[in-house]
Design a protein around this motif. Structure first.
Motif, PDB file in Angstrom:
ATOM      1  N   ASN A  97     150.345  86.932  27.226  1.00  5.33           N
ATOM      2  CA  ASN A  97     151.090  85.662  27.205  1.00  5.33           C
ATOM      3  C   ASN A  97     150.896  84.892  25.902  1.00  5.33           C
ATOM      4  N   LYS A  98     150.702  85.634  24.837  1.00  6.16           N
ATOM      5  CA  LYS A  98     150.599  85.059  23.489  1.00  6.16           C
ATOM      6  C   LYS A  98     149.406  84.133  23.311  1.00  6.16           C
ATOM      7  N   CYS A  99     148.359  84.358  24.103  1.00  7.26           N
ATOM      8  CA  CYS A  99     147.184  83.484  24.011  1.00  7.26           C
ATOM      9  C   CYS A  99     145.928  84.188  23.530  1.00  7.26           C
ATOM     10  N   TYR A 100     145.865  85.494  23.672  1.00  8.52           N
ATOM     11  CA  TYR A 100     144.635  86.191  23.319  1.00  8.52           C
ATOM     12  C   TYR A 100     144.882  87.105  22.124  1.00  8.52           C
ATOM     13  N   PRO A 101     144.189  86.880  21.020  1.00 12.14           N
ATOM     14  CA  PRO A 101     144.394  87.726  19.842  1.00 12.14           C
ATOM     15  C   PRO A 101     143.660  89.050  19.979  1.00 12.14           C
ATOM     16  N   PHE A 102     144.205  90.060  19.376  1.00 10.56           N
ATOM     17  CA  PHE A 102     143.528  91.350  19.297  1.00 10.56           C
ATOM     18  C   PHE A 102     143.586  91.761  17.844  1.00 10.56           C
ATOM     19  N   ILE A 103     142.484  91.531  17.135  1.00 13.80           N
ATOM     20  CA  ILE A 103     142.472  91.665  15.679  1.00 13.80           C
ATOM     21  C   ILE A 103     142.264  93.118  15.275  1.00 13.80           C
ATOM     22  N   ASP A 104     143.267  93.671  14.609  1.00 14.55           N
ATOM     23  CA  ASP A 104     143.201  95.037  14.102  1.00 14.55           C
ATOM     24  C   ASP A 104     142.947  96.043  15.225  1.00 14.55           C
ATOM     25  N   ARG A 105     141.814  96.758  15.200  1.00 18.95           N
ATOM     26  CA  ARG A 105     141.471  97.780  16.183  1.00 18.95           C
ATOM     27  C   ARG A 105     142.547  98.870  16.263  1.00 18.95           C
ATOM     28  N   ILE A 106     143.238  99.105  15.157  1.00 20.82           N
ATOM     29  CA  ILE A 106     144.259 100.151  15.145  1.00 20.82           C
ATOM     30  C   ILE A 106     143.629 101.506  15.426  1.00 20.82           C
ATOM     31  N   ILE A 318     140.630  80.269   7.976  1.00 13.89           N
ATOM     32  CA  ILE A 318     139.520  81.158   7.627  1.00 13.89           C
ATOM     33  C   ILE A 318     138.239  80.356   7.392  1.00 13.89           C
ATOM     34  N   SER A 319     138.367  79.205   6.740  1.00 12.61           N
ATOM     35  CA  SER A 319     137.182  78.392   6.465  1.00 12.61           C
ATOM     36  C   SER A 319     136.516  77.920   7.747  1.00 12.61           C
ATOM     37  N   ARG A 320     137.307  77.733   8.801  1.00  7.15           N
ATOM     38  CA  ARG A 320     136.752  77.323  10.102  1.00  7.15           C
ATOM     39  C   ARG A 320     136.223  78.513  10.884  1.00  7.15           C
ATOM     40  N   LEU A 321     136.942  79.633  10.820  1.00  7.91           N
ATOM     41  CA  LEU A 321     136.608  80.794  11.645  1.00  7.91           C
ATOM     42  C   LEU A 321     135.442  81.604  11.078  1.00  7.91           C
ATOM     43  N   ILE A 322     135.375  81.691   9.753  1.00  7.63           N
ATOM     44  CA  ILE A 322     134.381  82.569   9.124  1.00  7.63           C
ATOM     45  C   ILE A 322     133.596  81.771   8.091  1.00  7.63           C
ATOM     46  N   PRO A 323     132.600  81.005   8.519  1.00  6.76           N
ATOM     47  CA  PRO A 323     131.784  80.270   7.547  1.00  6.76           C
ATOM     48  C   PRO A 323     130.934  81.187   6.682  1.00  6.76           C
ATOM     49  N   ASP A 324     130.613  82.378   7.189  1.00  8.53           N
ATOM     50  CA  ASP A 324     129.793  83.332   6.438  1.00  8.53           C
ATOM     51  C   ASP A 324     130.455  84.704   6.513  1.00  8.53           C
ATOM     52  N   GLU A 325     131.055  85.143   5.409  1.00 15.91           N
ATOM     53  CA  GLU A 325     131.786  86.415   5.408  1.00 15.91           C
ATOM     54  C   GLU A 325     130.870  87.606   5.614  1.00 15.91           C
ATOM     55  N   ASN A 329     131.013  86.768  13.357  1.00 13.81           N
ATOM     56  CA  ASN A 329     130.853  86.859  14.814  1.00 13.81           C
ATOM     57  C   ASN A 329     132.242  87.039  15.408  1.00 13.81           C
ATOM     58  N   LEU A 330     132.629  88.289  15.637  1.00 15.05           N
ATOM     59  CA  LEU A 330     133.999  88.573  16.048  1.00 15.05           C
ATOM     60  C   LEU A 330     134.335  87.947  17.397  1.00 15.05           C
ATOM     61  N   ALA A 331     133.358  87.933  18.315  1.00 14.22           N
ATOM     62  CA  ALA A 331     133.613  87.325  19.616  1.00 14.22           C
ATOM     63  C   ALA A 331     133.957  85.853  19.455  1.00 14.22           C
ATOM     64  N   SER A 332     133.203  85.148  18.613  1.00 12.69           N
ATOM     65  CA  SER A 332     133.465  83.733  18.371  1.00 12.69           C
ATOM     66  C   SER A 332     134.818  83.534  17.692  1.00 12.69           C
ATOM     67  N   VAL A 333     135.122  84.381  16.701  1.00 15.91           N
ATOM     68  CA  VAL A 333     136.412  84.297  16.010  1.00 15.91           C
ATOM     69  C   VAL A 333     137.559  84.481  16.993  1.00 15.91           C
ATOM     70  N   GLY A 334     137.433  85.487  17.857  1.00 19.67           N
ATOM     71  CA  GLY A 334     138.497  85.768  18.814  1.00 19.67           C
ATOM     72  C   GLY A 334     138.751  84.612  19.759  1.00 19.67           C
ATOM     73  N   TYR A 335     137.683  84.021  20.276  1.00 18.32           N
ATOM     74  CA  TYR A 335     137.859  82.933  21.236  1.00 18.32           C
ATOM     75  C   TYR A 335     138.353  81.655  20.564  1.00 18.32           C
ATOM     76  N   MET A 336     137.964  81.410  19.310  1.00 17.76           N
ATOM     77  CA  MET A 336     138.475  80.246  18.589  1.00 17.76           C
ATOM     78  C   MET A 336     139.968  80.397  18.314  1.00 17.76           C
ATOM     79  N   ILE A 337     140.392  81.613  17.944  1.00 15.79           N
ATOM     80  CA  ILE A 337     141.825  81.843  17.752  1.00 15.79           C
ATOM     81  C   ILE A 337     142.562  81.701  19.068  1.00 15.79           C
TER      82      ILE A 337
END
Length: 346
Positions: A97-106, A318-325, A329-337
């Motif tokens: 429903n356009k709410c949960y991102p799935f980043i890459d994982r191709i 990106i500045s909000r999601l990834i303070p340290d490249e 923390n992918l779990a945190s990034v996913g839930y924030m998105i």
């Protein structure tokens, strides 16, 4: 020539193997029941013996399979397709429903696609460090089940669901799976665990043969659970019965230290698959944010600066999601998105 017409042409040339390979790819576009029938036909043609496939050579049996395949193909030609792909492997970033991102994982999508198109039951161990997004893979599995009725999803969080006072975690896991899968099974008996696990395998096979869906069973967060010997016994029993002409079911087990399972090096590793979860970096997150901006641009502009560009939006997120490249923390990034997407949807 359409794919189904190509299948018919291959059958007239007695190219049964090629016809069934193509039909396996095409049948998920239709009702799930047709895919099950196709896999059953392919199972009659191919017998898996130590990963070496020997095709049926008896002319009468080949004719029976060929006519059954031809009949199924003719039925499909008059049947409407279902929406979606059997496994979407493109960069489909916004799920559920356009709410949960799935980043890459191709790579994971391609890996799962190969497992689904293979014969028989599969046991897959998913390996990765903490916070790498192993548990979040369940969102993609849920997405598949919404795209195609061929799949049903069973989710068990080992760290939560098996964290009770019961000492025998293997039996507890079998009970949970029995409830989720609707198995007619009583494991509260005074018998050895190995006999309970054997009965579980029998009931699971009966259930799968009676259904027309492929269960995707996702058991995760084992790395947060103290492993017990009976869990290992249960996993080993399942792996053993899966080697014996078992219907299609896919077990995905995330976070388990599979290399410490008994008989892993001597035999088990030959009959199971291991998926080493790929690393997600800043570029992968940027691509995901690109897709979000393209899809939600009017709402993004309405929420903030109406003149913001895609580059400005991506850099700001990106500045909000990834303070340290160096420590994403992918779990945190996913839930924030996900929270961001829910705001845009609302």
């Amino acid at each position: 020539m359409t794919p189904l017409e190509t299948i018919q042409h291959l059958l007239t040339q007695d190219k049964l193997e090629d016809a069934l390979k193509l039909l396996i790819l095409e049948s998920p576009k239709f009702s799930s029941g047709f895919h099950i029938q196709t896999m059953q036909l392919n199972g009659r043609l191919s017998k898996d013996n130590n990963d070496k496939v020997s095709n049926v050579s008896d002319p009468l049996e080949r004719d029976r399979i060929r006519y059954a395949t031809l009949g199924l193909t003719q039925t499909l030609m008059g049947f409407p397709t279902v929406s979606g792909q059997v496994v979407a492997t493109s960069a489909d970033h916004l799920l559920n429903n356009k709410c949960y991102p799935f980043i890459d994982r191709i790579q994971f999508r391609e890996f799962l696609k190969r497992q689904i198109h293979g014969n028989g039951a599969k046991m897959i161990f998913i390996n990765g460090p903490s916070k790498s997004g192993m548990s979040y893979l369940e969102n993609y599995l849920i997405h598949l089940s919404t795209l195609n009725s061929l799949f049903s999803v069973v989710r068990i969080n080992a760290a939560v669901d098996l964290n009770g006072p019961e000492p025998f975690k293997g039996v507890s896991l079998a009970k949970l799976l029995g409830i989720e899968l609707g198995l007619d099974l009583n494991l509260d008996t005074d018998e050895l665990d190995q006999f309970k696990f054997t009965r579980f395998g029998i009931k699971l096979k009966e259930k799968l043969l009676a259904n027309d869906t492929i269960p995707l069973i996702f058991i995760h967060d084992f790395h947060h659970l103290q492993a017990t010997p009976d869990i290992a016994k249960f996993i080993l029993k399942l792996a053993d019965v899966f080697r014996q002409d078992f219907p299609k079911v896919i077990f995905l087990i995330a976070g388990m230290d599979y290399e410490k399972l008994p008989n892993w090096e001597s035999s088990l590793r030959m009959h199971c698959s291991v998926y080493h979860i790929e690393t997600i970096d800043r570029v992968n997150v940027e691509v995901c944010l690109d897709g979000i901006f393209d899809y939600y641009q009017p709402k993004i502009l309405a929420l903030g600066d109406s003149s913001i560009t895609k580059t400005e939006y991506v850099n700001g997120m990106i500045s909000r999601l990834i303070p340290d490249e160096n420590n994403i923390n992918l779990a945190s990034v996913g839930y924030m998105i996900s929270d961001h997407l829910m705001q845009l949807n609302n």
